[in-house]
Design an enzyme around this catalytic site. Structure first.
Site, PDB file in Angstrom:
ATOM      1  N   VAL A   1       0.842  -1.203   0.000  1.00 54.58           N
ATOM      2  CA  VAL A   1       0.000   0.000   0.000  1.00 54.58           C
ATOM      3  C   VAL A   1       0.879   1.256   0.000  1.00 54.58           C
ATOM      4  CG1 VAL A   1      -1.806   1.285   1.222  1.00 54.58           C
ATOM      5  CG2 VAL A   1      -1.918  -1.201   1.095  1.00 54.58           C
ATOM      6  N   CYS A   2       1.958   1.231   0.757  1.00 59.22           N
ATOM      7  CA  CYS A   2       2.861   2.385   0.793  1.00 59.22           C
ATOM      8  C   CYS A   2       3.517   2.611  -0.570  1.00 59.22           C
ATOM      9  CB  CYS A   2       3.931   2.205   1.866  1.00 59.22           C
ATOM     10  SG  CYS A   2       3.268   2.200   3.538  1.00 59.22           S
ATOM     11  N   THR A   3       3.900   1.527  -1.219  1.00 59.86           N
ATOM     12  CA  THR A   3       4.507   1.647  -2.545  1.00 59.86           C
ATOM     13  C   THR A   3       3.510   2.263  -3.519  1.00 59.86           C
ATOM     14  OG1 THR A   3       5.956  -0.233  -2.124  1.00 59.86           O
ATOM     15  CG2 THR A   3       5.590   0.371  -4.439  1.00 59.86           C
TER      16      THR A   3
ATOM     17  N   LEU B   1       3.013   6.080  -2.584  1.00 60.05           N
ATOM     18  CA  LEU B   1       4.130   6.972  -2.892  1.00 60.05           C
ATOM     19  C   LEU B   1       4.412   7.058  -4.385  1.00 60.05           C
ATOM     20  CD1 LEU B   1       4.504   6.427   0.272  1.00 60.05           C
ATOM     21  CD2 LEU B   1       6.605   7.657  -0.192  1.00 60.05           C
TER      22      LEU B   1
END
Length: 159
Positions: free
Chosen positions: A51-53, A56
């Site tokens: 999810v962070c990838t 960002l």
């Protein structure tokens, strides 16, 4: 067990100032943007997670839209700078990433998860005067806002 020890900051609150290391090799000072740019402070739990990838890389994809809104995107996690540099490089991100390794900023904004030691995913739109104009904290770290929603908030709350 509660995840946070303090409630997250809300719109209308003066954003706590901070100085943290970044992937640029320079420290970033929030108050350095006062009178210059609006800031989207985007806390994310951990580098290299799915999810962070996605989140960002999305900031990079919409980099120009944020720039046109005179908004500096400052993604921040509790990861150390070397990990963040590798994360940024691997995905050719346009935004610099900030390290809250000591977890002081996450705690000040009320988004540090005491149960895990990392930040909850949260967004704080801070105007040029240093006041939070929009804030959103996800119920779980696996959720994220879409950039369209964030860009709409920028249009609606930044003068």
């Amino acid at each position: 067990m509660t995840a946070n020890t303090t409630a997250p900051l809300t719109a209308g609150t003066v954003a706590p100032d901070f100085t943290v290391a970044s992937t640029s090799g320079q420290n970033v000072v929030l108050s350095g943007y006062r009178g210059q740019k609006n800031v989207l402070l985007a806390f994310f739990p951990l580098a290299f997670t799915s999810v962070c990838t996605s989140e960002l890389c999305g900031f990079s994809d919409d980099f120009d839209a944020f720039t046109q809104g005179n908004v500096e995107v400052l993604p921040m996690s509790v990861d150390a700078v070397p990990s963040l540099k590798e994360f940024r490089s691997k995905y050719a991100m346009k935004v610099e990433l900030l390290s809250d390794f000591k977890r002081e900023v996450s705690a000040a904004y009320g988004v540090l998860r005491e149960d895990t030691g990392f930040s909850n995913r949260a967004y704080f739109l801070i105007d040029k005067e240093g006041v939070i104009r929009w804030a959103h904290v996800e119920e779980t770290p696996g959720q994220k806002r879409e950039n369209a929603e964030i860009l709409e908030a920028i249009k609606n709350v930044i003068v």
